[in-house]
Design an enzyme around this catalytic site. Sequence first.
Site, mmCIF file in Angstrom:
data_model
loop_
_atom_site.group_PDB
_atom_site.id
_atom_site.type_symbol
_atom_site.label_atom_id
_atom_site.label_comp_id
_atom_site.label_asym_id
_atom_site.label_seq_id
_atom_site.Cartn_x
_atom_site.Cartn_y
_atom_site.Cartn_z
ATOM 1 N N ILE A 1 98.450 46.929 21.307
ATOM 2 C CA ILE A 1 97.871 48.288 22.153
ATOM 3 C C ILE A 1 97.778 48.018 23.598
ATOM 4 C CG2 ILE A 1 95.770 49.689 22.233
ATOM 5 C CD1 ILE A 1 95.328 49.409 19.062
ATOM 6 N N ASP B 1 90.094 34.143 28.565
ATOM 7 C CA ASP B 1 89.377 34.154 27.516
ATOM 8 C C ASP B 1 88.314 35.130 27.823
ATOM 9 O OD1 ASP B 1 87.918 31.773 24.959
ATOM 10 O OD2 ASP B 1 87.866 33.947 25.361
ATOM 11 N N GLY C 1 93.464 41.766 26.705
ATOM 12 C CA GLY C 1 94.277 41.743 25.452
ATOM 13 C C GLY C 1 95.525 42.495 25.454
ATOM 14 N N TYR D 1 83.931 41.999 11.782
ATOM 15 C CA TYR D 1 84.501 42.721 12.879
ATOM 16 C C TYR D 1 84.115 44.184 13.120
ATOM 17 C CZ TYR D 1 88.539 45.330 14.564
ATOM 18 O OH TYR D 1 89.388 46.143 15.132
ATOM 19 N N SER E 1 98.715 41.309 26.418
ATOM 20 C CA SER E 1 100.168 40.517 26.444
ATOM 21 C C SER E 1 100.903 41.297 25.057
ATOM 22 C CB SER E 1 99.588 39.191 25.893
ATOM 23 O OG SER E 1 99.019 39.083 24.582
ATOM 24 N N ARG E 2 100.414 41.806 24.129
ATOM 25 C CA ARG E 2 101.211 42.442 23.030
ATOM 26 C C ARG E 2 100.272 43.638 22.503
ATOM 27 N NH1 ARG E 2 98.636 39.071 18.893
ATOM 28 N NH2 ARG E 2 97.772 37.324 19.970
ATOM 29 N N ASN F 1 90.091 45.731 25.991
ATOM 30 C CA ASN F 1 91.146 45.881 24.765
ATOM 31 C C ASN F 1 91.086 45.054 24.065
ATOM 32 O OD1 ASN F 1 93.194 47.304 23.283
ATOM 33 N ND2 ASN F 1 94.173 45.527 23.924
ATOM 34 N N GLN G 1 86.052 42.855 6.828
ATOM 35 C CA GLN G 1 85.555 42.997 8.047
ATOM 36 C C GLN G 1 84.163 42.889 8.435
ATOM 37 O OE1 GLN G 1 88.067 46.660 8.475
ATOM 38 N NE2 GLN G 1 89.320 45.665 9.819
ATOM 39 N N ILE H 1 96.729 50.832 13.171
ATOM 40 C CA ILE H 1 97.956 50.943 14.059
ATOM 41 C C ILE H 1 98.565 49.516 13.910
ATOM 42 C CG2 ILE H 1 98.514 50.989 16.514
ATOM 43 C CD1 ILE H 1 96.558 53.254 15.677
ATOM 44 N N LYS I 1 82.793 46.353 16.707
ATOM 45 C CA LYS I 1 83.326 47.715 17.291
ATOM 46 C C LYS I 1 82.240 48.894 17.223
ATOM 47 C CE LYS I 1 87.085 45.830 18.145
ATOM 48 N NZ LYS I 1 87.711 45.883 19.245
ATOM 49 N N SER J 1 86.775 51.099 17.357
ATOM 50 C CA SER J 1 87.581 51.271 16.231
ATOM 51 C C SER J 1 87.228 52.187 15.407
ATOM 52 C CB SER J 1 87.843 49.926 15.489
ATOM 53 O OG SER J 1 88.346 50.081 14.232
HETATM 54 N N1 LIG Z 1 95.456 47.593 15.286
HETATM 55 C C1 LIG Z 1 94.675 48.342 14.648
HETATM 56 O O1 LIG Z 1 94.644 49.093 13.720
HETATM 57 C C2 LIG Z 1 93.239 48.571 15.473
HETATM 58 C C3 LIG Z 1 93.063 47.684 16.787
HETATM 59 N N2 LIG Z 1 91.849 47.852 17.105
HETATM 60 C C4 LIG Z 1 91.604 47.228 18.445
HETATM 61 O O2 LIG Z 1 92.635 47.167 19.378
HETATM 62 C C5 LIG Z 1 92.415 46.140 20.257
HETATM 63 C C6 LIG Z 1 94.032 45.394 20.206
HETATM 64 O O3 LIG Z 1 94.579 44.877 19.094
HETATM 65 P P1 LIG Z 1 95.783 45.018 18.602
HETATM 66 O O4 LIG Z 1 96.802 45.375 19.721
HETATM 67 O O5 LIG Z 1 95.846 45.705 17.458
HETATM 68 O O6 LIG Z 1 95.924 43.435 18.162
HETATM 69 P P2 LIG Z 1 97.079 42.345 18.826
HETATM 70 O O7 LIG Z 1 96.503 40.891 18.003
HETATM 71 O O8 LIG Z 1 98.276 42.905 18.781
HETATM 72 O O9 LIG Z 1 96.300 42.058 20.520
HETATM 73 C C7 LIG Z 1 95.221 41.533 20.775
HETATM 74 C C8 LIG Z 1 95.329 41.153 22.068
HETATM 75 O O10 LIG Z 1 93.858 40.697 22.574
HETATM 76 C C9 LIG Z 1 94.272 39.368 22.801
HETATM 77 N N3 LIG Z 1 93.219 38.387 22.753
HETATM 78 C C10 LIG Z 1 92.636 37.842 21.617
HETATM 79 N N4 LIG Z 1 91.622 37.146 21.810
HETATM 80 C C11 LIG Z 1 91.335 37.160 23.168
HETATM 81 C C12 LIG Z 1 90.390 36.601 24.159
HETATM 82 N N5 LIG Z 1 89.687 35.516 23.655
HETATM 83 N N6 LIG Z 1 90.706 36.739 25.371
HETATM 84 C C13 LIG Z 1 91.460 37.543 25.942
HETATM 85 N N7 LIG Z 1 92.387 38.229 25.140
HETATM 86 C C14 LIG Z 1 92.264 37.871 23.737
HETATM 87 C C15 LIG Z 1 95.584 38.846 22.393
HETATM 88 O O11 LIG Z 1 96.237 37.929 23.102
HETATM 89 P P3 LIG Z 1 95.897 36.324 22.771
HETATM 90 O O12 LIG Z 1 95.518 36.209 21.264
HETATM 91 O O13 LIG Z 1 97.174 35.693 23.309
HETATM 92 O O14 LIG Z 1 94.783 36.110 23.695
HETATM 93 C C16 LIG Z 1 96.329 40.018 22.526
HETATM 94 O O15 LIG Z 1 97.053 40.426 23.741
HETATM 95 C C17 LIG Z 1 91.566 45.075 19.757
HETATM 96 O O16 LIG Z 1 90.123 45.215 20.343
HETATM 97 C C18 LIG Z 1 91.448 45.618 18.280
HETATM 98 O O17 LIG Z 1 90.242 45.181 17.527
HETATM 99 C C19 LIG Z 1 91.063 48.988 16.742
HETATM 100 C C20 LIG Z 1 91.394 49.753 15.907
HETATM 101 C C21 LIG Z 1 92.442 49.668 15.030
HETATM 102 C C1 LIG Z 2 92.562 45.054 12.038
HETATM 103 C C2 LIG Z 2 92.256 46.172 11.155
HETATM 104 O O1 LIG Z 2 93.611 46.498 10.418
HETATM 105 C C3 LIG Z 2 92.425 47.465 11.914
HETATM 106 O O2 LIG Z 2 91.581 47.264 13.234
HETATM 107 C C4 LIG Z 2 90.706 48.125 13.131
HETATM 108 O O3 LIG Z 2 89.834 48.147 14.310
HETATM 109 C C5 LIG Z 2 90.874 49.179 11.846
HETATM 110 O O4 LIG Z 2 89.629 48.868 11.224
HETATM 111 C C6 LIG Z 2 91.832 48.681 11.232
HETATM 112 O O5 LIG Z 2 91.743 48.266 9.934
#
Ligand SMILES: NC(=O)C1=CN([C@@H]2O[C@H](COP(=O)(O)OP(=O)(O)OC[C@H]3O[C@@H](n4cnc5c(N)ncnc54)[C@H](OP(=O)(O)O)[C@@H]3O)[C@@H](O)[C@H]2O)C=CC1
Ligand SMILES: C[C@H](O)[C@@H]1OC(=O)[C@H](O)[C@@H]1O
Length: 253
Positions: A17, A63, A12, A156, A14-15, A90, A153, A189, A160, A143
């Site tokens: 975290i 994936d 994960g 979701y 590509s963008r 991630n 969620q 985030i 986590k 998370s």
């Molecule tokens: N943002 C927040 O507030 C929080 C985020 N998190 C966790 O942080 C992690 C990163 O999320 P975040 O950066 O916020 O979200 P983004 O949507 O910005 O990034 C998600 C990343 O996961 C990749 N991804 C999604 N599905 C798949 C798959 N099946 N196989 C491989 N890669 C995959 C996406 O790329 P692509 O879609 O191209 O596959 C992308 O690179 C997640 O696990 C999320 O649950 C936890 C707490 C808070």
């Molecule tokens: C996707 C939510 O905004 C984000 O992801 C998490 O894991 C936290 O619960 C935040 O709510």
Amino acid sequence: MRLNHKTAIITGASRGIGRAIALGFAKQGAKVVVASNEPAEAGSQVVDEIQAAGGEAIYVVCDVSDAAQVNAMVDAAVARFGQVDILVNNAGICPFHEFLTMPLELWERVTDVNQKGTFLCSQAVAKHMVERGIQGRIVSTSSIGAWVGGAMQVHYCPTKAAIENMMKSMAVALGPHGITCNAVLPGAIETDINREDLSDAAKREYFINRTPVRRLGQPEDLVEAYLFFACEESYFVTGSSLLVDGGMFVNLQ
Ligand SMILES: NC(=O)C1=CN([C@@H]2O[C@H](COP(=O)(O)OP(=O)(O)OC[C@H]3O[C@@H](n4cnc5c(N)ncnc54)[C@H](OP(=O)(O)O)[C@@H]3O)[C@@H](O)[C@H]2O)C=CC1
Ligand SMILES: C[C@H](O)[C@@H]1OC(=O)[C@H](O)[C@@H]1O
């Protein structure tokens, strides 16, 4: 540099975290495997950034819910860099959805990507580490949602919580091999995962007011936590969880 000569797979990446972790690890000398489900031309932008800064990186389309693609990702990492020292699980999705009308297919997809994906990647990389005698690091993105709930969620947050606990059980299983397993629990985030959700001014204001440091998190705010768990010096830390949320969780009143 803290990760010199280490090879890290970051899913994960590509963008959001994952991208911040990849850039941060590369800055500390790691050779980085950037993995996501994006087609190569989109996902490899992070690789370009790392290479432009003088680092080494490759992009792998994977994936994480697909065992064959996960095994191919590990094979590609070993083929290019010789071994894998660090895995950051991630990749994750959170399509917000009302509980009573949530389709089973959506629940299954979120569970497959977040929970099964963490299991598949961890098992594949751990097998490699044990076979090679690599005292590696596995760090997974859980998370704040592991400790609290969200009305949209229900699919979701349990994934986590599962990821956080998976790291504890893996810590027990892999400790004798010198492999540590830990979880990072981000708060709110600003990334694509919640961009639409946080476009609601009232929701955004609620999150900011609930956070004692009075701002939403940025992906870069998390990198130090991952670096800590990934470095050699944290060898005695395993099965642990590190909440990185600006104080949001503890703020009841
Ligand atoms: N943002 C927040 O507030 C929080 C985020 N998190 C966790 O942080 C992690 C990163 O999320 P975040 O950066 O916020 O979200 P983004 O949507 O910005 O990034 C998600 C990343 O996961 C990749 N991804 C999604 N599905 C798949 C798959 N099946 N196989 C491989 N890669 C995959 C996406 O790329 P692509 O879609 O191209 O596959 C992308 O690179 C997640 O696990 C999320 O649950 C936890 C707490 C808070
Ligand atoms: C996707 C939510 O905004 C984000 O992801 C998490 O894991 C936290 O619960 C935040 O709510």
